[in-house]
Design an enzyme around this catalytic site. Structure first.
Site, PDB file in Angstrom:
ATOM      1  N   LYS A 114       0.839  -1.203   0.000  1.00  0.00           N
ATOM      2  CA  LYS A 114       0.000   0.000   0.000  1.00  0.00           C
ATOM      3  C   LYS A 114       0.869   1.247   0.000  1.00  0.00           C
ATOM      4  O   LYS A 114       1.438   1.643   1.016  1.00  0.00           O
ATOM      5  CB  LYS A 114      -0.936   0.061   1.209  1.00  0.00           C
TER       6      LYS A 114
ATOM      7  N   GLU B  96       9.594   0.684  10.749  1.00  0.00           N
ATOM      8  CA  GLU B  96      10.621   1.634  10.306  1.00  0.00           C
ATOM      9  C   GLU B  96      10.031   3.024  10.482  1.00  0.00           C
ATOM     10  O   GLU B  96       9.226   3.465   9.663  1.00  0.00           O
ATOM     11  CB  GLU B  96      10.980   1.383   8.834  1.00  0.00           C
TER      12      GLU B  96
ATOM     13  N   CYS C  84      13.766   9.879   6.540  1.00  0.00           N
ATOM     14  CA  CYS C  84      13.714   9.364   7.919  1.00  0.00           C
ATOM     15  C   CYS C  84      15.088   9.451   8.569  1.00  0.00           C
ATOM     16  O   CYS C  84      15.216   9.737   9.748  1.00  0.00           O
ATOM     17  CB  CYS C  84      13.219   7.931   7.920  1.00  0.00           C
TER      18      CYS C  84
ATOM     19  N   GLU D 101      10.808  15.500  15.134  1.00  0.00           N
ATOM     20  CA  GLU D 101      11.144  15.322  13.718  1.00  0.00           C
ATOM     21  C   GLU D 101      10.383  16.377  12.912  1.00  0.00           C
ATOM     22  O   GLU D 101       9.152  16.384  12.895  1.00  0.00           O
ATOM     23  CB  GLU D 101      10.723  13.918  13.273  1.00  0.00           C
TER      24      GLU D 101
END
Ligand code: NAD
Length: 483
Positions: free
Chosen positions: A176, A251, A285, A385
């Site tokens: 997906k 992750e 990331c 982040e």
């Protein structure tokens, strides 16, 4: 752009969504519509999972020799390379990244298929010595149907990163992609079919997180789930999978430190630190989004970084600038908000800090490469982040302080150390809480061969390299008594 919707790929067929639903995909460089894509429903996800199970039962996949899986995967690698320019252009339009970064992403995707193709027929078990009259051995069997939910920032790279080891292990996949950038995942599905991957082995079901994502993560018939995305969604997804006792690879995000000591080669460090944060407009990331610099070198390094940031050309991805746009208006506003928060917390802006004023950038979602100096370790801009081209710069006085600041984070994905002193580098690398440590570099090409994954809230499980096979196989022990 055509008005025809891009189809889902289910059981080897290109199909519309079961309810005919679609969604629009936008080019972040211009804000214009790039494509219309079929929006997978719960029913579509269910059909994809059932097709994947059927493929596992089939002679053509479940019953195929491992070497045959490898041959098909090598063909996929070659096809990705043959179509590299088209794929890179599509990725650049969909995600906004500079063309040369998109080209690299396609080569890395091809390399995943090549690397894991070579492993398909080398996934071995052990024999275990039980003594006379016993033969005991283990078999690494495919875990089954792997559900893979991926983000928008490196669609083809991250798609290949999960799909290739799963296929090598003999699994079937339901992928997906993110609704923000689903185009190259669909293309990957088409290429795989054209290369002879049997129907149902790789199904691609773009759609929203709340419908297709939830339907996939909570599906009782998936056997494994690989999730790449944000921490909050990851926690929700892991809970759904837990209801069905489905193992997950997580992750998640990062706030990775680049630690520069005063004895480092500052030119090398400038280039490395700059690329680590500004590549893909900071939407990575593993971005090196915190710079920890020894106070003695602080002024010199910030001066170099600022000169570099100010000279960077920001523009549409397909014009191959130094930095492309942000993925969406919403993400752009989030980044702007963080720069304001940083300034409010007492940081100073050493470069950038706002949207570019160049009128030719039109309605695209651009932000300048930004340096926030004078940051301290506890500030929100040092802890959260941002997922944009914003570097938080923190000065330190000695190695103990550097390690303490580096580890003062809920994240632990990647880290960088820049020094000419190998003892200092090794001391940091052994004490840092991160899944990867780079010394006098940050990244190594695509890092296809290197295990990758997080400590702490950056996640668990490992992708890339041989380590990733653990996620896509399960061990069966067979014990024989004879004589
Ligand atoms: P996101 O968490 O919003 O979405 C990731 C995927 O999850 C998308 O496909 C989305 O549609 C889907 N999703 C959303 N809600 C869902 C739900 N309730 N149930 C199931 N699926 C759902 O992340 P994003 O904004 O696409 O990507 C950015 C994040 O991804 C950042 O935090 C970044 O650090 C992280 N990321 C991590 C890695 C890694 O390898 N560690 C790589 C790239 C990005």
């Amino acid at each position: 752009m055509s008005n025809r919707a891009e189809s889902l790929i289910v059981n080897g067929e290109r199909v519309a969504a079961s309810d005919g639903g679609t969604f629009e995909v936008f080019d972040p460089s211009s804000g214009d519509r790039l494509a219309i894509v079929a929006k997978a429903t719960k029913a579509d996800v269910d059909r994809a999972v059932q097709a994947a199970h059927a493929a596992l039962e089939s002679k053509t996949w479940g019953g195929a020799a491992p070497a045959e899986r490898g041959r098909i995967m090598n063909r996929i690698a070659q096809a990705l390379r043959d179509q590299a320019e088209d794929l890179a252009t599509l990725e650049s339009r969909d995600n906004g990244k500079p063309l040369r970064q998109a080209r690299t992403d396609v080569q890395v995707a091809a390399r995943y298929f090549e690397f894991f193709a070579g492993i398909a027929d080398k996934i071995m078990g052990h024999t275990i010595p039980l003594g006379p009259g016993f033969l005991d051995f283990t078999v690494r069997e495919p875990i089954g149907v792997s559900a893979q939910i991926v983000p928008w920032n490196y669609p083809i790279q991250i798609g290949a990163r999960g799909v290739a080891p799963a296929l090598a292990a003999g699994c079937a996949v339901v992928l997906k992609p993110s609704s923000e950038a689903p185009m190259t995942a669909l293309r990957l599905g088409e290429i795989a079919l054209a290369c002879g991957l049997p129907p149902g082995v790789l199904n691609v079901v773009p759609g929203t997180g709340s419908e297709a994502g939830v339907a996939l993560a909570s599906h009782p018939d998936i056997n494994q789930l690989t999730f790449t995305g944000s921490v909050d969604v990851g926690i929700a997804v892991a809970k759904m999978a837990a209801e069905n006792v489905v193992p997950v690879v997580m992750e998640l995000g990062g706030k990775s430190p680049n630690i520069v000591f005063a004895d480092a080669d500052l030119d090398l460090a400038t280039a490395g630190v700059s690329t680590a944060i500004f590549q893909n407009a900071g939407q990575t990331c593993s971005a090196g989004s915190r710079l920890l610099v020894e106070r003695k070198a602080h002024a010199a390094l910030v001066e170099r970084l600022a000169a570099r940031a100010k000279s960077m050309r920001v523009g549409p991805g397909v014009s191959d600038p130094d930095m492309g746009p942000i993925i969406s208006k919403r993400q752009l506003e989030t980044i702007e908000g963080y720069v304001k928060i940083g300034a409010g917390e007492g940081a100073t802006i050493a470069a950038g800090g706002q949207r570019p004023t160049d009128a030719s950038l039109g309605r695209g979602y651009y932000f300048q490469p930004t340096l926030l100096d004078g940051v301290s370790a506890g500030m929100r801009v040092a802890q959260e982040e941002i997922f944009g081209p914003v570097l938080a710069i923190i000065a330190f006085d000695d190695i103990e302080e550097a390690i303490a600041i580096a580890n003062r984070s809920q994240y632990g994905l990647v880290s960088g150390v820049w020094t000419r002193d190998i003892n200092k580098a090794m001391a940091v690398s052994s004490r840092i809480k991160a899944g990867q440590v780079y010394i006098n570099t940050y990244g190594a090409g695509g890092g296809v061969e290197l295990p990758f994954g997080g400590y702490k809230k950056s996640g668990y499980g490992r992708e890339k390299g041989l380590e990733s096979l653990a996620s896509y196989t399960q061990v069966k022990n067979v014990c024989i008594k004879f004589g």
